[in-house]
Write an enzyme that holds these catalytic residues in place. Structure first.
Site, PDB file in Angstrom:
ATOM      1  N   ASN A 210       0.843  -1.200   0.000  1.00  0.00           N
ATOM      2  CA  ASN A 210       0.000   0.000   0.000  1.00  0.00           C
ATOM      3  C   ASN A 210       0.877   1.249   0.000  1.00  0.00           C
ATOM      4  O   ASN A 210       2.097   1.159   0.017  1.00  0.00           O
ATOM      5  CB  ASN A 210      -0.968  -0.022   1.191  1.00  0.00           C
ATOM      6  CG  ASN A 210      -0.204  -0.083   2.496  1.00  0.00           C
ATOM      7  OD1 ASN A 210       0.532   0.840   2.842  1.00  0.00           O
ATOM      8  ND2 ASN A 210      -0.350  -1.193   3.218  1.00  0.00           N
ATOM      9  N   LYS A 289       9.084 -17.463 -10.097  1.00  0.00           N
ATOM     10  CA  LYS A 289       8.351 -16.374 -10.740  1.00  0.00           C
ATOM     11  C   LYS A 289       7.196 -16.921 -11.591  1.00  0.00           C
ATOM     12  O   LYS A 289       7.398 -17.856 -12.370  1.00  0.00           O
ATOM     13  CB  LYS A 289       9.315 -15.566 -11.615  1.00  0.00           C
ATOM     14  CG  LYS A 289       8.683 -14.310 -12.171  1.00  0.00           C
ATOM     15  CD  LYS A 289       9.634 -13.515 -13.033  1.00  0.00           C
ATOM     16  CE  LYS A 289       8.881 -12.380 -13.685  1.00  0.00           C
ATOM     17  NZ  LYS A 289       9.573 -11.814 -14.822  1.00  0.00           N
ATOM     18  N   LYS A 344     -11.337  -3.402  19.215  1.00  0.00           N
ATOM     19  CA  LYS A 344      -9.972  -3.916  19.408  1.00  0.00           C
ATOM     20  C   LYS A 344      -9.485  -3.754  20.853  1.00  0.00           C
ATOM     21  O   LYS A 344      -8.380  -4.161  21.177  1.00  0.00           O
ATOM     22  CB  LYS A 344      -9.002  -3.191  18.460  1.00  0.00           C
ATOM     23  CG  LYS A 344      -9.299  -3.418  16.973  1.00  0.00           C
ATOM     24  CD  LYS A 344      -8.103  -3.062  16.109  1.00  0.00           C
ATOM     25  CE  LYS A 344      -8.476  -3.042  14.633  1.00  0.00           C
ATOM     26  NZ  LYS A 344      -7.317  -3.021  13.748  1.00  0.00           N
TER      27      LYS A 344
HETATM   28  N1  CTP Z   1      -3.411  -2.992  12.336  1.00  0.00           N
HETATM   29  C1  CTP Z   1      -2.561  -3.971  12.789  1.00  0.00           C
HETATM   30  N2  CTP Z   1      -2.507  -5.181  12.173  1.00  0.00           N
HETATM   31  C2  CTP Z   1      -3.278  -5.478  11.117  1.00  0.00           C
HETATM   32  C3  CTP Z   1      -4.142  -4.471  10.619  1.00  0.00           C
HETATM   33  C4  CTP Z   1      -4.194  -3.253  11.251  1.00  0.00           C
HETATM   34  O1  CTP Z   1      -1.844  -3.699  13.761  1.00  0.00           O
HETATM   35  N3  CTP Z   1      -3.180  -6.652  10.553  1.00  0.00           N
HETATM   36  C5  CTP Z   1      -3.503  -1.705  13.014  1.00  0.00           C
HETATM   37  C6  CTP Z   1      -2.935  -0.521  12.260  1.00  0.00           C
HETATM   38  O2  CTP Z   1      -1.583  -0.333  12.553  1.00  0.00           O
HETATM   39  C7  CTP Z   1      -3.785   0.627  12.784  1.00  0.00           C
HETATM   40  C8  CTP Z   1      -5.143  -0.047  12.983  1.00  0.00           C
HETATM   41  O3  CTP Z   1      -4.857  -1.407  13.200  1.00  0.00           O
HETATM   42  O4  CTP Z   1      -3.349   1.060  14.055  1.00  0.00           O
HETATM   43  C9  CTP Z   1      -6.006   0.126  11.791  1.00  0.00           C
HETATM   44  O5  CTP Z   1      -7.133  -0.679  11.943  1.00  0.00           O
HETATM   45  P1  CTP Z   1      -7.833  -1.395  10.717  1.00  0.00           P
HETATM   46  O6  CTP Z   1      -8.997  -2.114  11.253  1.00  0.00           O
HETATM   47  O7  CTP Z   1      -6.859  -2.153   9.900  1.00  0.00           O
HETATM   48  O8  CTP Z   1      -8.249  -0.174   9.891  1.00  0.00           O
HETATM   49  P2  CTP Z   1      -8.616  -0.226   8.416  1.00  0.00           P
HETATM   50  O9  CTP Z   1      -7.586  -0.967   7.610  1.00  0.00           O
HETATM   51  O10 CTP Z   1      -8.857   1.195   8.060  1.00  0.00           O
HETATM   52  O11 CTP Z   1      -9.896  -1.144   8.501  1.00  0.00           O
HETATM   53  P3  CTP Z   1     -11.314  -0.964   7.859  1.00  0.00           P
HETATM   54  O12 CTP Z   1     -11.095  -1.344   6.466  1.00  0.00           O
HETATM   55  O13 CTP Z   1     -12.123  -1.906   8.643  1.00  0.00           O
HETATM   56  O14 CTP Z   1     -11.675   0.473   8.090  1.00  0.00           O
END
Ligand code: CTP
Length: 403
Positions: A210, A289, A344
Protein backbone atom coordinates in the site's frame (compact mmCIF):
# COMPACT_ATOMS: atom_id res chain seq x y z
CA UNK A 1 1.52 26.17 19.00
CA UNK A 2 4.61 26.04 16.80
CA UNK A 3 7.32 23.38 16.97
CA UNK A 4 9.55 25.82 18.88
CA UNK A 5 6.87 27.99 20.46
CA UNK A 6 8.43 30.75 22.62
CA UNK A 7 11.84 29.06 22.68
CA UNK A 8 14.67 31.60 22.71
CA UNK A 9 17.27 30.93 20.03
CA UNK A 10 20.37 33.02 19.42
CA UNK A 11 21.59 32.48 15.86
CA UNK A 12 25.20 33.41 15.18
CA UNK A 13 26.08 33.64 11.50
CA UNK A 14 29.75 33.35 10.59
CA UNK A 15 31.31 34.17 7.25
CA UNK A 16 30.91 31.44 4.64
CA UNK A 17 28.99 31.24 1.38
CA UNK A 18 26.28 29.20 3.14
CA UNK A 19 25.46 32.33 5.21
CA UNK A 20 22.77 33.12 2.65
CA UNK A 21 20.80 30.11 3.95
CA UNK A 22 20.51 31.76 7.36
CA UNK A 23 17.71 33.96 5.96
CA UNK A 24 15.58 30.88 5.29
CA UNK A 25 16.52 29.44 8.69
CA UNK A 26 15.45 32.61 10.52
CA UNK A 27 12.15 32.64 8.63
CA UNK A 28 11.47 29.01 9.55
CA UNK A 29 12.41 29.58 13.18
CA UNK A 30 9.96 32.46 13.41
CA UNK A 31 7.24 30.41 11.71
CA UNK A 32 7.87 27.66 14.27
CA UNK A 33 7.14 30.18 17.04
CA UNK A 34 10.71 30.75 18.25
CA UNK A 35 11.98 34.11 19.49
CA UNK A 36 15.14 34.69 17.44
CA UNK A 37 18.06 37.09 17.91
CA UNK A 38 20.75 37.20 15.26
CA UNK A 39 24.41 38.15 15.54
CA UNK A 40 26.81 38.15 12.60
CA UNK A 41 30.55 38.14 12.17
CA UNK A 42 32.10 40.91 10.09
CA UNK A 43 32.84 38.37 7.34
CA UNK A 44 29.23 37.10 7.30
CA UNK A 45 28.17 40.55 6.17
CA UNK A 46 30.08 39.98 2.94
CA UNK A 47 27.54 37.27 2.11
CA UNK A 48 24.23 38.54 3.51
CA UNK A 49 23.17 41.92 4.89
CA UNK A 50 22.21 42.54 8.52
CA UNK A 51 19.09 44.29 7.17
CA UNK A 52 17.78 41.03 5.68
CA UNK A 53 18.19 39.13 8.92
CA UNK A 54 16.81 42.03 10.95
CA UNK A 55 13.67 42.15 8.83
CA UNK A 56 13.18 38.39 9.17
CA UNK A 57 13.99 38.10 12.87
CA UNK A 58 12.14 41.23 13.91
CA UNK A 59 15.04 42.31 16.14
CA UNK A 60 18.16 44.37 15.71
CA UNK A 61 21.10 42.37 14.35
CA UNK A 62 24.40 42.85 16.16
CA UNK A 63 27.88 42.26 14.85
CA UNK A 64 30.18 44.42 16.93
CA UNK A 65 30.98 43.84 20.56
CA UNK A 66 31.75 47.53 20.99
CA UNK A 67 28.35 48.81 19.90
CA UNK A 68 27.32 51.37 22.50
CA UNK A 69 23.81 51.75 21.13
CA UNK A 70 23.13 48.02 21.05
CA UNK A 71 24.53 47.60 24.57
CA UNK A 72 21.93 50.09 25.77
CA UNK A 73 19.21 47.76 24.48
CA UNK A 74 20.35 44.27 25.44
CA UNK A 75 23.99 44.04 26.49
CA UNK A 76 26.00 41.12 25.13
CA UNK A 77 26.05 39.33 28.49
CA UNK A 78 22.31 39.81 28.79
CA UNK A 79 21.87 38.46 25.25
CA UNK A 80 23.96 35.39 26.10
CA UNK A 81 21.86 34.78 29.22
CA UNK A 82 18.62 35.31 27.29
CA UNK A 83 19.37 32.45 24.86
CA UNK A 84 18.13 28.96 25.69
CA UNK A 85 20.30 27.77 22.84
CA UNK A 86 23.07 29.35 20.79
CA UNK A 87 23.36 27.99 17.25
CA UNK A 88 26.26 29.01 15.04
CA UNK A 89 25.12 28.42 11.44
CA UNK A 90 27.08 28.39 9.29
CA UNK A 91 30.10 27.73 11.49
CA UNK A 92 33.33 28.20 9.52
CA UNK A 93 36.63 26.46 10.27
CA UNK A 94 37.98 29.70 11.80
CA UNK A 95 34.93 30.02 14.06
CA UNK A 96 35.25 26.38 15.20
CA UNK A 97 38.90 27.04 16.06
CA UNK A 98 38.10 30.18 18.06
CA UNK A 99 35.24 28.53 19.94
CA UNK A 100 37.25 25.37 20.68
CA UNK A 101 39.98 27.49 22.27
CA UNK A 102 37.77 29.87 24.18
CA UNK A 103 38.83 33.05 22.43
CA UNK A 104 36.66 36.02 23.26
CA UNK A 105 37.93 38.34 20.58
CA UNK A 106 34.72 39.08 18.68
CA UNK A 107 31.01 39.15 19.41
CA UNK A 108 30.28 35.50 18.49
CA UNK A 109 33.12 33.99 20.53
CA UNK A 110 32.35 36.27 23.49
CA UNK A 111 28.65 35.36 23.48
CA UNK A 112 29.60 31.70 23.17
CA UNK A 113 31.70 31.85 26.33
CA UNK A 114 29.10 33.87 28.21
CA UNK A 115 26.08 31.73 27.26
CA UNK A 116 24.88 29.37 30.01
CA UNK A 117 22.40 27.48 27.78
CA UNK A 118 22.82 24.73 25.20
CA UNK A 119 25.21 25.22 22.32
CA UNK A 120 25.14 23.87 18.80
CA UNK A 121 27.21 24.22 15.66
CA UNK A 122 26.21 23.69 12.04
CA UNK A 123 29.56 23.58 10.23
CA UNK A 124 29.95 24.63 6.60
CA UNK A 125 33.32 24.63 4.87
CA UNK A 126 35.35 23.05 2.10
CA UNK A 127 35.59 19.27 2.54
CA UNK A 128 39.38 19.33 2.85
CA UNK A 129 39.17 21.99 5.55
CA UNK A 130 36.59 19.87 7.43
CA UNK A 131 38.80 16.79 7.19
CA UNK A 132 41.95 18.66 8.22
CA UNK A 133 43.42 17.27 11.45
CA UNK A 134 43.32 20.71 13.11
CA UNK A 135 39.58 21.07 12.41
CA UNK A 136 38.87 17.53 13.59
CA UNK A 137 40.83 18.21 16.82
CA UNK A 138 38.66 21.28 17.38
CA UNK A 139 35.47 19.30 16.69
CA UNK A 140 36.53 16.61 19.16
CA UNK A 141 37.25 19.23 21.81
CA UNK A 142 33.90 20.94 21.28
CA UNK A 143 32.03 17.62 21.40
CA UNK A 144 33.82 16.80 24.65
CA UNK A 145 32.61 20.17 25.96
CA UNK A 146 29.02 19.04 25.30
CA UNK A 147 28.47 21.02 22.11
CA UNK A 148 25.94 19.56 19.66
CA UNK A 149 26.89 19.20 16.00
CA UNK A 150 24.18 19.53 13.37
CA UNK A 151 25.82 18.25 10.18
CA UNK A 152 27.80 18.90 8.08
CA UNK A 153 26.16 17.13 5.15
CA UNK A 154 27.98 15.37 2.34
CA UNK A 155 27.60 16.51 -1.25
CA UNK A 156 28.58 18.95 -3.91
CA UNK A 157 30.14 22.15 -2.59
CA UNK A 158 30.09 25.74 -3.77
CA UNK A 159 33.82 25.43 -4.60
CA UNK A 160 33.17 22.43 -6.88
CA UNK A 161 34.50 19.78 -4.46
CA UNK A 162 32.38 16.84 -3.35
CA UNK A 163 32.48 15.64 0.26
CA UNK A 164 31.51 16.50 3.83
CA UNK A 165 31.12 20.20 4.61
CA UNK A 166 27.74 21.34 3.32
CA UNK A 167 25.50 23.25 5.71
CA UNK A 168 22.51 21.21 6.84
CA UNK A 169 19.26 22.34 5.21
CA UNK A 170 17.21 24.85 7.26
CA UNK A 171 14.27 22.44 7.72
CA UNK A 172 16.61 19.77 9.11
CA UNK A 173 18.21 22.36 11.41
CA UNK A 174 14.77 23.28 12.68
CA UNK A 175 14.08 19.67 13.67
CA UNK A 176 17.58 19.40 15.22
CA UNK A 177 16.76 22.43 17.37
CA UNK A 178 13.37 21.06 18.40
CA UNK A 179 15.14 17.86 19.46
CA UNK A 180 17.84 19.70 21.39
CA UNK A 181 15.29 21.83 23.26
CA UNK A 182 12.77 19.07 24.04
CA UNK A 183 12.21 18.37 27.76
CA UNK A 184 13.64 15.01 28.88
CA UNK A 185 10.50 14.05 30.79
CA UNK A 186 10.05 10.55 29.30
CA UNK A 187 13.30 9.03 30.56
CA UNK A 188 12.59 5.45 31.65
CA UNK A 189 9.40 5.20 29.56
CA UNK A 190 9.54 2.33 27.04
CA UNK A 191 7.66 2.72 23.76
CA UNK A 192 7.18 0.22 20.93
CA UNK A 193 5.82 1.42 17.58
CA UNK A 194 5.01 -0.05 14.19
CA UNK A 195 5.30 2.04 11.02
CA UNK A 196 5.22 1.90 7.25
CA UNK A 197 3.49 -0.55 4.91
CA UNK A 198 3.98 -4.30 4.75
CA UNK A 199 4.74 -6.24 1.59
CA UNK A 200 3.03 -9.59 1.03
CA UNK A 201 4.87 -11.73 -1.48
CA UNK A 202 3.05 -13.28 -4.45
CA UNK A 203 6.19 -14.80 -5.95
CA UNK A 204 9.90 -13.96 -5.65
CA UNK A 205 9.48 -10.69 -7.61
CA UNK A 206 5.93 -9.47 -6.90
CA UNK A 207 4.08 -8.36 -3.82
CA UNK A 208 0.90 -6.71 -2.53
CA UNK A 209 1.42 -3.49 -0.57
CA UNK A 210 0.00 0.00 0.00
CA UNK A 211 0.95 3.68 -0.19
CA UNK A 212 2.05 4.19 3.42
CA UNK A 213 5.26 6.27 3.50
CA UNK A 214 5.99 5.63 7.19
CA UNK A 215 6.48 9.38 7.77
CA UNK A 216 3.94 9.64 10.58
CA UNK A 217 5.27 6.62 12.49
CA UNK A 218 8.88 7.76 12.10
CA UNK A 219 8.02 11.29 13.26
CA UNK A 220 6.21 9.84 16.26
CA UNK A 221 9.14 7.58 17.16
CA UNK A 222 11.43 10.63 16.91
CA UNK A 223 9.14 12.74 19.09
CA UNK A 224 9.12 10.06 21.84
CA UNK A 225 12.91 9.64 21.62
CA UNK A 226 13.48 13.41 21.71
CA UNK A 227 11.86 13.49 25.13
CA UNK A 228 14.12 10.74 26.45
CA UNK A 229 11.90 7.65 25.98
CA UNK A 230 13.48 4.31 25.04
CA UNK A 231 11.97 3.66 21.64
CA UNK A 232 11.82 0.58 19.43
CA UNK A 233 10.36 0.96 15.95
CA UNK A 234 9.29 -2.08 13.94
CA UNK A 235 9.23 -0.77 10.40
CA UNK A 236 7.97 -2.09 7.09
CA UNK A 237 9.91 -1.15 3.92
CA UNK A 238 10.19 2.66 3.67
CA UNK A 239 12.67 5.13 2.20
CA UNK A 240 13.33 6.97 5.47
CA UNK A 241 16.44 7.32 7.61
CA UNK A 242 16.21 5.81 11.10
CA UNK A 243 15.05 8.38 13.67
CA UNK A 244 17.93 9.57 15.88
CA UNK A 245 18.28 7.50 19.05
CA UNK A 246 15.66 4.92 18.05
CA UNK A 247 16.22 1.16 17.63
CA UNK A 248 14.76 0.24 14.25
CA UNK A 249 13.86 -3.35 13.35
CA UNK A 250 13.16 -3.69 9.66
CA UNK A 251 10.62 -6.25 8.45
CA UNK A 252 8.77 -6.92 5.22
CA UNK A 253 5.59 -8.87 5.75
CA UNK A 254 2.71 -8.63 8.23
CA UNK A 255 3.77 -11.99 9.67
CA UNK A 256 7.31 -10.71 10.29
CA UNK A 257 5.93 -7.51 11.84
CA UNK A 258 3.73 -9.56 14.19
CA UNK A 259 6.69 -11.74 15.15
CA UNK A 260 8.94 -8.72 15.88
CA UNK A 261 6.20 -7.04 17.94
CA UNK A 262 5.51 -10.18 19.95
CA UNK A 263 9.22 -10.63 20.61
CA UNK A 264 9.59 -7.04 21.83
CA UNK A 265 6.32 -6.17 23.56
CA UNK A 266 7.01 -7.55 27.05
CA UNK A 267 7.97 -4.75 29.43
CA UNK A 268 6.87 -1.93 27.13
CA UNK A 269 4.85 0.90 28.68
CA UNK A 270 3.19 2.10 25.49
CA UNK A 271 2.48 0.43 22.13
CA UNK A 272 1.52 2.58 19.13
CA UNK A 273 0.40 0.86 15.92
CA UNK A 274 1.05 3.29 13.06
CA UNK A 275 1.78 0.70 10.39
CA UNK A 276 -0.53 0.21 7.44
CA UNK A 277 -0.46 -3.56 7.76
CA UNK A 278 -1.76 -5.48 4.74
CA UNK A 279 -5.15 -6.85 5.75
CA UNK A 280 -4.84 -9.77 3.33
CA UNK A 281 -1.95 -11.84 2.06
CA UNK A 282 -1.64 -14.55 -0.62
CA UNK A 283 -2.50 -17.96 0.81
CA UNK A 284 0.65 -19.38 -0.74
CA UNK A 285 3.77 -17.78 -2.19
CA UNK A 286 4.87 -19.20 -5.55
CA UNK A 287 8.44 -20.48 -5.14
CA UNK A 288 9.33 -19.41 -8.70
CA UNK A 289 8.35 -16.37 -10.74
CA UNK A 290 4.85 -16.78 -12.22
CA UNK A 291 5.21 -16.70 -16.00
CA UNK A 292 2.40 -15.23 -18.06
CA UNK A 293 3.69 -17.18 -21.06
CA UNK A 294 2.67 -20.41 -19.31
CA UNK A 295 -1.04 -19.46 -19.50
CA UNK A 296 -1.27 -16.79 -22.21
CA UNK A 297 -4.38 -14.61 -21.96
CA UNK A 298 -5.85 -16.57 -19.03
CA UNK A 299 -7.35 -14.90 -15.97
CA UNK A 300 -5.11 -14.91 -12.93
CA UNK A 301 -6.66 -15.81 -9.57
CA UNK A 302 -4.99 -14.86 -6.35
CA UNK A 303 -6.32 -16.42 -3.19
CA UNK A 304 -5.93 -14.14 -0.20
CA UNK A 305 -6.31 -14.81 3.51
CA UNK A 306 -6.65 -12.24 6.30
CA UNK A 307 -3.46 -11.40 8.16
CA UNK A 308 -3.41 -11.39 11.96
CA UNK A 309 -4.37 -8.04 13.51
CA UNK A 310 -1.18 -7.02 15.34
CA UNK A 311 -2.85 -4.20 17.26
CA UNK A 312 -5.73 -6.37 18.51
CA UNK A 313 -3.26 -9.13 19.42
CA UNK A 314 -1.25 -6.74 21.62
CA UNK A 315 -4.42 -5.26 23.14
CA UNK A 316 -5.58 -8.77 24.12
CA UNK A 317 -2.37 -9.60 26.02
CA UNK A 318 -2.29 -9.60 29.83
CA UNK A 319 -0.29 -7.87 31.14
CA UNK A 320 -0.12 -5.47 28.26
CA UNK A 321 1.23 -2.01 27.46
CA UNK A 322 -1.03 1.02 27.07
CA UNK A 323 -2.28 0.63 23.50
CA UNK A 324 -2.79 3.30 20.83
CA UNK A 325 -4.16 2.49 17.37
CA UNK A 326 -4.65 4.47 14.18
CA UNK A 327 -7.67 4.59 11.92
CA UNK A 328 -7.82 5.83 8.35
CA UNK A 329 -11.35 6.77 7.37
CA UNK A 330 -13.06 8.66 4.56
CA UNK A 331 -16.46 9.29 6.19
CA UNK A 332 -18.28 9.05 9.55
CA UNK A 333 -14.80 9.27 11.03
CA UNK A 334 -15.65 9.59 14.69
CA UNK A 335 -18.26 6.82 14.74
CA UNK A 336 -16.03 4.33 12.91
CA UNK A 337 -13.05 5.21 15.09
CA UNK A 338 -15.04 4.79 18.31
CA UNK A 339 -16.25 1.40 17.08
CA UNK A 340 -12.70 0.36 16.16
CA UNK A 341 -11.37 1.43 19.56
CA UNK A 342 -14.00 -0.68 21.33
CA UNK A 343 -13.75 -3.68 19.03
CA UNK A 344 -9.97 -3.92 19.41
CA UNK A 345 -9.92 -2.99 23.11
CA UNK A 346 -7.71 0.11 22.67
CA UNK A 347 -6.84 2.85 25.16
CA UNK A 348 -6.71 5.51 22.44
CA UNK A 349 -7.20 5.90 18.71
CA UNK A 350 -5.84 8.55 16.34
CA UNK A 351 -7.87 9.07 13.17
CA UNK A 352 -6.76 10.31 9.78
CA UNK A 353 -9.24 11.68 7.30
CA UNK A 354 -7.87 10.03 4.15
CA UNK A 355 -10.48 11.66 1.91
CA UNK A 356 -8.38 14.86 2.09
CA UNK A 357 -5.52 15.10 -0.41
CA UNK A 358 -3.47 17.68 1.56
CA UNK A 359 -2.82 15.27 4.43
CA UNK A 360 -2.33 11.54 4.79
CA UNK A 361 -0.16 8.91 3.18
CA UNK A 362 2.86 10.52 1.53
CA UNK A 363 2.03 14.16 2.38
CA UNK A 364 4.34 16.04 4.74
CA UNK A 365 1.39 17.42 6.70
CA UNK A 366 -1.24 15.68 8.74
CA UNK A 367 -4.22 16.41 10.98
CA UNK A 368 -5.62 14.01 13.57
CA UNK A 369 -8.69 13.47 15.67
CA UNK A 370 -7.62 11.64 18.83
CA UNK A 371 -10.21 9.74 20.87
CA UNK A 372 -10.05 7.85 24.13
CA UNK A 373 -12.78 6.62 26.46
CA UNK A 374 -14.25 9.84 27.83
CA UNK A 375 -12.15 12.31 25.86
CA UNK A 376 -11.15 13.73 22.50
CA UNK A 377 -8.60 16.18 21.10
CA UNK A 378 -8.22 17.61 17.61
CA UNK A 379 -4.74 18.24 16.25
CA UNK A 380 -5.11 20.77 13.41
CA UNK A 381 -3.20 20.49 10.13
CA UNK A 382 0.56 20.91 10.61
CA UNK A 383 3.82 19.19 9.65
CA UNK A 384 4.02 15.52 10.65
CA UNK A 385 6.84 16.41 13.09
CA UNK A 386 4.56 18.94 14.76
CA UNK A 387 1.53 16.63 14.80
CA UNK A 388 3.78 13.92 16.27
CA UNK A 389 4.69 16.24 19.17
CA UNK A 390 1.00 16.97 19.76
CA UNK A 391 0.12 13.27 19.71
CA UNK A 392 2.96 12.40 22.11
CA UNK A 393 1.68 15.15 24.46
CA UNK A 394 -1.84 13.73 24.22
CA UNK A 395 -0.74 10.12 24.75
CA UNK A 396 1.41 11.06 27.74
CA UNK A 397 -1.30 13.27 29.33
CA UNK A 398 -3.95 10.54 29.14
CA UNK A 399 -1.57 7.65 29.93
CA UNK A 400 -0.28 9.43 33.06
CA UNK A 401 -3.83 10.14 34.20
CA UNK A 402 -4.86 6.46 33.81
CA UNK A 403 -1.85 4.44 35.08
N1 CTP B 1 -3.41 -2.99 12.34
C1 CTP B 1 -2.56 -3.97 12.79
N2 CTP B 1 -2.51 -5.18 12.17
C2 CTP B 1 -3.28 -5.48 11.12
C3 CTP B 1 -4.14 -4.47 10.62
C4 CTP B 1 -4.19 -3.25 11.25
O1 CTP B 1 -1.84 -3.70 13.76
N3 CTP B 1 -3.18 -6.65 10.55
C5 CTP B 1 -3.50 -1.70 13.01
C6 CTP B 1 -2.94 -0.52 12.26
O2 CTP B 1 -1.58 -0.33 12.55
C7 CTP B 1 -3.79 0.63 12.78
C8 CTP B 1 -5.14 -0.05 12.98
O3 CTP B 1 -4.86 -1.41 13.20
O4 CTP B 1 -3.35 1.06 14.05
C9 CTP B 1 -6.01 0.13 11.79
O5 CTP B 1 -7.13 -0.68 11.94
P1 CTP B 1 -7.83 -1.39 10.72
O6 CTP B 1 -9.00 -2.11 11.25
O7 CTP B 1 -6.86 -2.15 9.90
O8 CTP B 1 -8.25 -0.17 9.89
P2 CTP B 1 -8.62 -0.23 8.42
O9 CTP B 1 -7.59 -0.97 7.61
O10 CTP B 1 -8.86 1.19 8.06
O11 CTP B 1 -9.90 -1.14 8.50
P3 CTP B 1 -11.31 -0.96 7.86
O12 CTP B 1 -11.10 -1.34 6.47
O13 CTP B 1 -12.12 -1.91 8.64
O14 CTP B 1 -11.67 0.47 8.09
Amino acid sequence: MGLLQDRRVLLAVSGGIAAYKSADLVRRLREAGAAVRVVMSAHAQQFITPMTLQALSGARVRSDIFDAEAEQGMGHIELARWAELVLVAPATAATLARLAHGHADDLISTLWLAAPGRKALAPAMNQQMWRAPATQRNVEQLRADGVLFFGPEEGEQACGDVGPGRLREPQALLLDLARALAPQDLRGVRVLLTAGPTQEAIDPVRYISNHSSGKMGYALAQAFADRGATVTLVSGPVALAAPVGVEVQRVQSAAQMLEAVQAGVAGQDIFVACAAVADYRPVSVAPRKLKKTENPGALMHLQLEPSTDILATVAARRPRPWVVGFAAETHDIEAYAQAKMQAKGLDMIACNDVSRSDIGFSADDNALLVLWPGGRRELATASKAHIAQGLVDTIIDVWRSKV
